[in-house]
Motif scaffolding. Structure first.
Motif, PDB file in Angstrom:
ATOM      1  N   GLY A  38      -1.414  -6.272   6.544  1.00 27.35           N
ATOM      2  CA  GLY A  38      -1.643  -7.175   7.653  1.00 27.35           C
ATOM      3  C   GLY A  38      -0.370  -7.863   8.077  1.00 27.35           C
ATOM      4  N   LYS A  39      -0.489  -8.668   9.116  1.00 27.32           N
ATOM      5  CA  LYS A  39       0.690  -9.350   9.665  1.00 27.32           C
ATOM      6  C   LYS A  39       1.028 -10.579   8.839  1.00 27.32           C
ATOM      7  CE  LYS A  39       0.114  -7.877  14.393  1.00 27.32           C
ATOM      8  NZ  LYS A  39       0.059  -8.270  15.781  1.00 27.32           N
ATOM      9  N   GLY A  40       2.307 -10.854   8.737  1.00 29.76           N
ATOM     10  CA  GLY A  40       2.769 -12.076   8.080  1.00 29.76           C
ATOM     11  C   GLY A  40       2.750 -12.040   6.580  1.00 29.76           C
ATOM     12  N   SER A  41       2.466 -10.913   5.963  1.00 32.63           N
ATOM     13  CA  SER A  41       2.428 -10.861   4.503  1.00 32.63           C
ATOM     14  C   SER A  41       3.757 -10.320   3.979  1.00 32.63           C
ATOM     15  CB  SER A  41       1.286  -9.971   4.027  1.00 32.63           C
ATOM     16  OG  SER A  41       1.503  -8.644   4.425  1.00 32.63           O
ATOM     17  N   VAL A  42       3.999 -10.618   2.719  1.00 33.07           N
ATOM     18  CA  VAL A  42       5.232 -10.190   2.069  1.00 33.07           C
ATOM     19  C   VAL A  42       4.861  -9.417   0.823  1.00 33.07           C
ATOM     20  CG1 VAL A  42       7.340 -10.986   0.941  1.00 33.07           C
ATOM     21  CG2 VAL A  42       6.452 -12.216   2.920  1.00 33.07           C
ATOM     22  N   GLN A  43       5.546  -8.311   0.597  1.00 33.26           N
ATOM     23  CA  GLN A  43       5.302  -7.498  -0.596  1.00 33.26           C
ATOM     24  C   GLN A  43       6.400  -7.809  -1.612  1.00 33.26           C
ATOM     25  OE1 GLN A  43       5.392  -3.312   0.031  1.00 33.26           O
ATOM     26  NE2 GLN A  43       4.765  -2.830  -2.034  1.00 33.26           N
ATOM     27  N   ILE A  44       5.992  -8.110  -2.837  1.00 34.81           N
ATOM     28  CA  ILE A  44       6.950  -8.408  -3.904  1.00 34.81           C
ATOM     29  C   ILE A  44       7.045  -7.187  -4.792  1.00 34.81           C
ATOM     30  CG2 ILE A  44       7.447  -9.885  -5.870  1.00 34.81           C
ATOM     31  CD1 ILE A  44       5.819 -12.068  -4.472  1.00 34.81           C
ATOM     32  N   ALA A  45       8.249  -6.630  -4.900  1.00 30.86           N
ATOM     33  CA  ALA A  45       8.478  -5.464  -5.753  1.00 30.86           C
ATOM     34  C   ALA A  45       8.999  -5.938  -7.101  1.00 30.86           C
ATOM     35  CB  ALA A  45       9.465  -4.522  -5.097  1.00 30.86           C
ATOM     36  N   THR A  60       8.524   7.153   5.684  1.00 32.53           N
ATOM     37  CA  THR A  60       8.310   6.242   6.803  1.00 32.53           C
ATOM     38  C   THR A  60       6.826   6.018   7.051  1.00 32.53           C
ATOM     39  OG1 THR A  60      10.366   7.002   7.803  1.00 32.53           O
ATOM     40  CG2 THR A  60       8.816   5.851   9.238  1.00 32.53           C
ATOM     41  N   HIS A  61       6.048   7.088   7.027  1.00 30.89           N
ATOM     42  CA  HIS A  61       4.609   6.966   7.251  1.00 30.89           C
ATOM     43  C   HIS A  61       3.963   6.137   6.143  1.00 30.89           C
ATOM     44  CE1 HIS A  61       0.766   8.158   8.960  1.00 30.89           C
ATOM     45  NE2 HIS A  61       0.344   8.256   7.722  1.00 30.89           N
ATOM     46  N   LYS A  62       4.383   6.345   4.901  1.00 30.05           N
ATOM     47  CA  LYS A  62       3.829   5.589   3.783  1.00 30.05           C
ATOM     48  C   LYS A  62       4.151   4.104   3.918  1.00 30.05           C
ATOM     49  CE  LYS A  62       5.615   5.703  -0.405  1.00 30.05           C
ATOM     50  NZ  LYS A  62       6.000   6.112  -1.766  1.00 30.05           N
ATOM     51  N   ARG A  63       5.372   3.782   4.325  1.00 29.57           N
ATOM     52  CA  ARG A  63       5.766   2.387   4.496  1.00 29.57           C
ATOM     53  C   ARG A  63       4.946   1.728   5.601  1.00 29.57           C
ATOM     54  NH1 ARG A  63       9.949   0.646   7.666  1.00 29.57           N
ATOM     55  NH2 ARG A  63      10.819   2.749   7.668  1.00 29.57           N
ATOM     56  N   PHE A  64       4.740   2.437   6.721  1.00 31.28           N
ATOM     57  CA  PHE A  64       3.927   1.888   7.804  1.00 31.28           C
ATOM     58  C   PHE A  64       2.469   1.715   7.385  1.00 31.28           C
ATOM     59  CE2 PHE A  64       6.969   3.557  11.262  1.00 31.28           C
ATOM     60  CZ  PHE A  64       7.698   2.386  11.199  1.00 31.28           C
ATOM     61  N   ALA A  65       1.951   2.640   6.587  1.00 34.38           N
ATOM     62  CA  ALA A  65       0.564   2.527   6.117  1.00 34.38           C
ATOM     63  C   ALA A  65       0.401   1.320   5.201  1.00 34.38           C
ATOM     64  CB  ALA A  65       0.152   3.804   5.396  1.00 34.38           C
ATOM     65  N   ILE A  66       1.392   1.066   4.366  1.00 34.73           N
ATOM     66  CA  ILE A  66       1.335  -0.103   3.488  1.00 34.73           C
ATOM     67  C   ILE A  66       1.368  -1.381   4.309  1.00 34.73           C
ATOM     68  CG2 ILE A  66       2.630  -1.400   1.752  1.00 34.73           C
ATOM     69  CD1 ILE A  66       3.436   1.305   0.540  1.00 34.73           C
ATOM     70  N   ALA A  79       1.348  12.462  -1.475  1.00 33.86           N
ATOM     71  CA  ALA A  79       0.333  11.916  -0.568  1.00 33.86           C
ATOM     72  C   ALA A  79      -0.905  11.481  -1.340  1.00 33.86           C
ATOM     73  CB  ALA A  79      -0.035  12.957   0.485  1.00 33.86           C
ATOM     74  N   PHE A  80      -1.291  12.248  -2.331  1.00 27.56           N
ATOM     75  CA  PHE A  80      -2.450  11.877  -3.150  1.00 27.56           C
ATOM     76  C   PHE A  80      -2.194  10.571  -3.878  1.00 27.56           C
ATOM     77  CE2 PHE A  80      -4.714  12.028  -7.227  1.00 27.56           C
ATOM     78  CZ  PHE A  80      -6.018  12.080  -6.762  1.00 27.56           C
ATOM     79  N   ARG A  81      -1.006  10.431  -4.452  1.00 34.96           N
ATOM     80  CA  ARG A  81      -0.673   9.205  -5.182  1.00 34.96           C
ATOM     81  C   ARG A  81      -0.548   8.007  -4.255  1.00 34.96           C
ATOM     82  NH1 ARG A  81       4.165  11.221  -8.830  1.00 34.96           N
ATOM     83  NH2 ARG A  81       5.123   9.690  -7.470  1.00 34.96           N
ATOM     84  N   ALA A  82      -0.180   8.234  -2.985  1.00 37.52           N
ATOM     85  CA  ALA A  82      -0.039   7.132  -2.032  1.00 37.52           C
ATOM     86  C   ALA A  82      -1.340   6.838  -1.292  1.00 37.52           C
ATOM     87  CB  ALA A  82       1.062   7.454  -1.023  1.00 37.52           C
TER      88      ALA A  82
END
Length: 66
Positions: A58-65, A47-53, A20-23
């Motif tokens: 915001g809406k409509g954005s894409v995360q590139i891993a 699940t909570h971490k993914r929703f927080a990210i 949690a500290f690292r996230a």
């Protein structure tokens, strides 16, 4: 047997608090969940971490891993 369960719950609490500290999430809250639920709380944390990210992006954005 009780000592083993208490040890697993204590280790889970420390690990969940560290994750949690690292996230950037609430450390006390997730450490308490780790202490109460043990390793069962890990999927809840993910699940909570993914929703927080997603909420922070915001809406409509894409995360590139990478």
């Amino acid at each position: 047997m009780v000592v083993l369960v208490a040890g697993i719950l204590a280790v889970s609490s420390v690990v969940m608090g560290n994750l949690a500290f690292r996230a950037g999430l609430g450390v006390k809250r997730w450490a308490a969940i780790g202490l109460m639920l043990g390793p069962i709380g890990y999927p809840l944390f993910n699940t909570h971490k993914r929703f927080a990210i997603k909420r922070a992006q915001g809406k409509g954005s894409v995360q590139i891993a990478l």
